[in-house]
Design an enzyme around this catalytic site. Structure first.
Site, PDB file in Angstrom:
ATOM      1  N   GLY A  25       0.119  31.187  19.601  1.00 56.67           N
ATOM      2  CA  GLY A  25      -1.327  31.347  19.622  1.00 56.67           C
ATOM      3  C   GLY A  25      -1.961  30.745  20.862  1.00 56.67           C
ATOM      4  N   ASP A 166      -3.306  22.709  16.707  1.00 55.88           N
ATOM      5  CA  ASP A 166      -3.085  22.071  15.407  1.00 55.88           C
ATOM      6  C   ASP A 166      -2.735  20.601  15.511  1.00 55.88           C
ATOM      7  OD1 ASP A 166      -3.415  24.580  14.248  1.00 55.88           O
ATOM      8  OD2 ASP A 166      -1.305  25.067  14.467  1.00 55.88           O
TER       9      ASP A 166
END
Length: 721
Positions: A25, A166
């Site tokens: 991502g 994250d």
């Protein structure tokens, strides 16, 4: 000392080819990392190739693998996502796909890969490396490459950089969260009733808005998913509150990278190239990271294994162990959040007879209010009575002191400036009155949040202890100044927000010239005599030069910079950016440099100047400063509690100064005049800025990352894992 240093000039990239790809991502800062890899690689004489669309581009080859030039990474710093693309690749998961990828790399002479992505991407890279020799043998047997080519490209070196959004959740939960649900800390049974009870209490306190944050992998104690729809139905059913669900999704991946992301990515990109240059055939694949301000290299598969152990621990309901496996930083963030988020009823609070005063001193810095909020709430949780002092030491002497309670600091985290009020006044002239106020209010400890004046003020209070017993109490300072010039401290509250203001302004200024050829901008930054903002801001904004007091310069240096920009204007990058610290030179002022550049560049480029001024101090604090201020103030208040219990009024307390949780000897160079610490870690970044701007310079790589095992670093905080 000179002979103990190792300079990167001895590390040649001649004859080597480096491929850089982004996988997984999008994450802000990926482009800054790509830019740093390309420019550092070219700088040392290597060829650098873009591998577009991640592993898919490596498998497909063709135009997906293109040689990069210095100019091809211009204007990438401020762009979010990844401009070279990222794609999921089923083909690379197959042996045949990896065989095609190997052929494409060998045909271009690429035996060094820099992979920017998550653990899945890095695991795939390591497998590719382990299979490399076998893949080359197959290519030789099939006649697709020669024996000589196989021998020439016999070793594949891989360095990874973690590119992921994250990493942490604390940057937002410290601002507005009434309740946070995350995978690593499932709520205890009965959480539904507890949450609704808290929301009801908040509404009773006239709070009109409640925010609940739900991580996408949130679960309960039985590993049952907790979704946003479940939360909405619960609140509506039990409380009848009007409730809305907002799923942030890919909004979190987009946007312009922060100054911190750009600096981290640039440093890691340079470190990745150094790691590839130093690699031998037996060197394992590694991940480059930062431990504090020190670059480290960690075995790639150890990092991946640690990540997998976290998920395994959660699957087996070993949640406390999962939190510890995430690292000390994550654990500290989580503990601080729990301290501040769940208000205990009075009956549950410990009781102490101690009164603690909190005040701001010096110029305003974004994040001060977050630090005050944290100190007040942690102090109340510790059982103390907290007092707020308005307008610094001057207000202290006038008795501008009042008790401050839990609810009084609600909503303070996101506000800029200083809600308590702050002044630069030092306490020396008011010592008698301050001591009297401490006696009147029975103040047992002081927590001072501020800049250099705060430090000097505490020294003056310490010096007066022999005359005033009231001053023989624990005192702690939390550094908060945009100048980032507090000795013994790596970082101060407010510096990150100021850096973001500088980079945002520089981005806009550069954008304003997107349709104008051959223009150079001279930008003046704050910082007093400390060049932190100019240097680090220059690195984050892609500046061509940054003038600072710590690195003396003369007219010859200015002329050299003009000549460098003249050569730059002959390329496709026809603009320049120069930063100047406000006090870098008494004679070479911003106006002087502007006029010099204008005159010497006449006919080649024109100039514009901009003085940023106090906009660097204003505005809402960045997420980093909110988080940093919250954590460091909590740590400071816990230290105060410990000292109060140990040494209360023994007359033996010494002045301790706490900043980024490190205490050290404080050594000054002309502290009263220039306020510059003797040791400043960020000065080591200046060669990087020059290298990435294409200046020939010397760069000491003695402190470059050495391969370490992750177990040895477990006691430390590894910021990028």
């Amino acid at each position: 000392m000179q002979d103990t240093k190792k300079f990167f000039e001895n590390l040649s990239g001649a004859g080597k080819s480096i491929g850089v790809l982004t996988s997984g991502g999008d994450a802000q800062g990926m482009n800054a990392a790509v830019r740093a890899v390309v420019r550092m690689g070219i700088y040392v004489g290597a060829k650098v190739y873009f591998i577009h669309e991640g592993y898919q581009g490596m498998v497909d080859g063709g135009d997906n693998i293109k040689e990069a030039s210095w100019e091809s990474v211009s204007s990438m710093l401020q762009v979010g996502g990844t401009v070279i693309g990222s794609a999921r690749c089923k083909d690379f998961r197959t042996h045949e796909g990896r065989l095609r990828a190997a052929l494409n790399l060998v045909q271009r002479g690429i035996t060094n890969l820099c992979v920017i992505g998550g653990d899945g991407s890095l695991t795939g890279a390591n497998l590719f490396r382990e299979e490399w020799s076998g893949l080359l043998d197959e290519l030789v047997q099939s006649g697709q490459i020669s024996e000589e080519a196989a021998q020439t490209h016999s070793a594949l070196h891989i360095v990874g950089m973690v590119g992921s959004i994250d990493n942490d959740f604390c940057g937002t939960d410290m601002t507005i969260a009434d309740w946070v649900l995350i995978p690593e800390m499932p709520p205890k049974d009965g959480w539904e009733e507890q949450m609704c009870h808290k929301l009801s209490e908040n509404r009773a306190d006239k709070k009109r808005l409640n925010i609940i944050i739900v991580a996408e992998g949130a679960i309960d104690q039985n590993n049952k998913p907790i979704t946003t729809e479940l939360i909405k139905d619960l609140v509506v059913r039990c409380l009848g509150f009007d409730t809305r669900v907002t799923i942030l999704g890919h909004v979190q991946r987009g946007g312009t990278p922060s100054a911190f992301d750009r600096i981290l990515a640039s440093r890691m990109g340079v470190e990745a190239v150094l790691a590839l240059l130093e690699a031998s055939p037996g060197t394992p694949a590694c991940v480059v990271s930062l431990c504090g301000n020190q670059a480290v290299r960690l075995p790639l598969m150890e990092c991946v294994q640690m990540t997998q152990e976290v998920q395994k621990a959660m699957d087996e309901k070993r949640f406390e162990e999962a939190v510890k496996l995430r690292g000390r930083s994550f654990e500290n963030n989580l503990n601080t959040y729990k301290l501040l988020s769940h208000r205990k009823i009075d009956a549950e609070l410990p009781r102490s007879s101690f009164n603690v005063a909190v005040l701001n001193v010096g110029a305003p810095a974004a994040g001060m209010n977050a630090a005050v909020r944290s100190a007040v709430r942690v102090g109340i949780t510790e059982g103390h009575t907290l007092f707020a002092v308005n307008d610094g030491f001057e207000g202290f002497s006038k008795g501008q002191i009042k008790e401050i309670k839990w609810g009084d600091v609600g909503g303070w985290t996101g506000q800029g400036g200083s809600l308590l009020g702050t002044k630069r006044t030092l306490p020396a002239k008011h010592i008698d009155k301050i001591a009297e106020q401490m006696r009147i209010h029975n103040i047992n400890a002081l927590l001072v949040i501020g800049g250099f004046e705060a430090y000097l003020g505490l020294l003056e209070l310490q010096a007066a202890r022999s005359k005033h017993a009231e001053l023989c109490v624990p005192m702690v300072m939390v550094p908060a100044t945009v100048s980032n010039n507090i000795p013994g401290s790596d970082l101060s509250i407010g510096a990150d927000t100021a850096l973001n203001a500088i980079t945002d302004t520089c981005d806009r200024i550069k954008q304003s010239a997107s349709g104008t050829k051959r223009r150079v901008f001279i930008i003046e930054t704050m910082g007093g005599y400390c060049g932190y903002l100019a240097t680090v801001g220059g690195l984050a904004a892609g500046a061509d030069a940054a003038y600072i007091y710590e690195e003396p310069f003369d007219i010859r240096d200015l002329q050299s910079n003009v000549e460098h920009l003249t050569e730059k204007m002959k390329t496709s990058i026809q603009r320049g950016l120069v930063l100047r610290n406000e006090n870098c030179s008494e004679n070479y002022t911003t106006d002087f440099i502007y006029q010099l550049y204008s005159e010497e560049g006449k006919g080649v480029f024109d100039c514009r100047k901009n003085v940023l001024g106090h906009m660097q101090q204003g505005g809402a604090p960045s997420p980093f400063d909110r988080n940093f201020g919250t954590k460091i103030a909590a740590k400071a208040m816990q230290w105060i509690s410990k000292k109060l219990k140990e040494f209360y009024r023994t007359g033996k307390e010494k002045l301790d100064v706490v900043w980024d949780c490190v205490k050290s000897e404080l050594i000054f160079v002309r502290q009263k005049i220039h306020r510059i610490p003797k040791e400043q870690w960020w000065l080591r970044l200046r060669p990087l800025m020059k290298i990435l701007a294409k200046y020939k310079t010397s760069y000491d790589v003695s402190d470059s990352g050495q391969l370490e095992h992750i177990v040895r670093l477990r006691a430390k905080d590894i910021s990028a894992i």
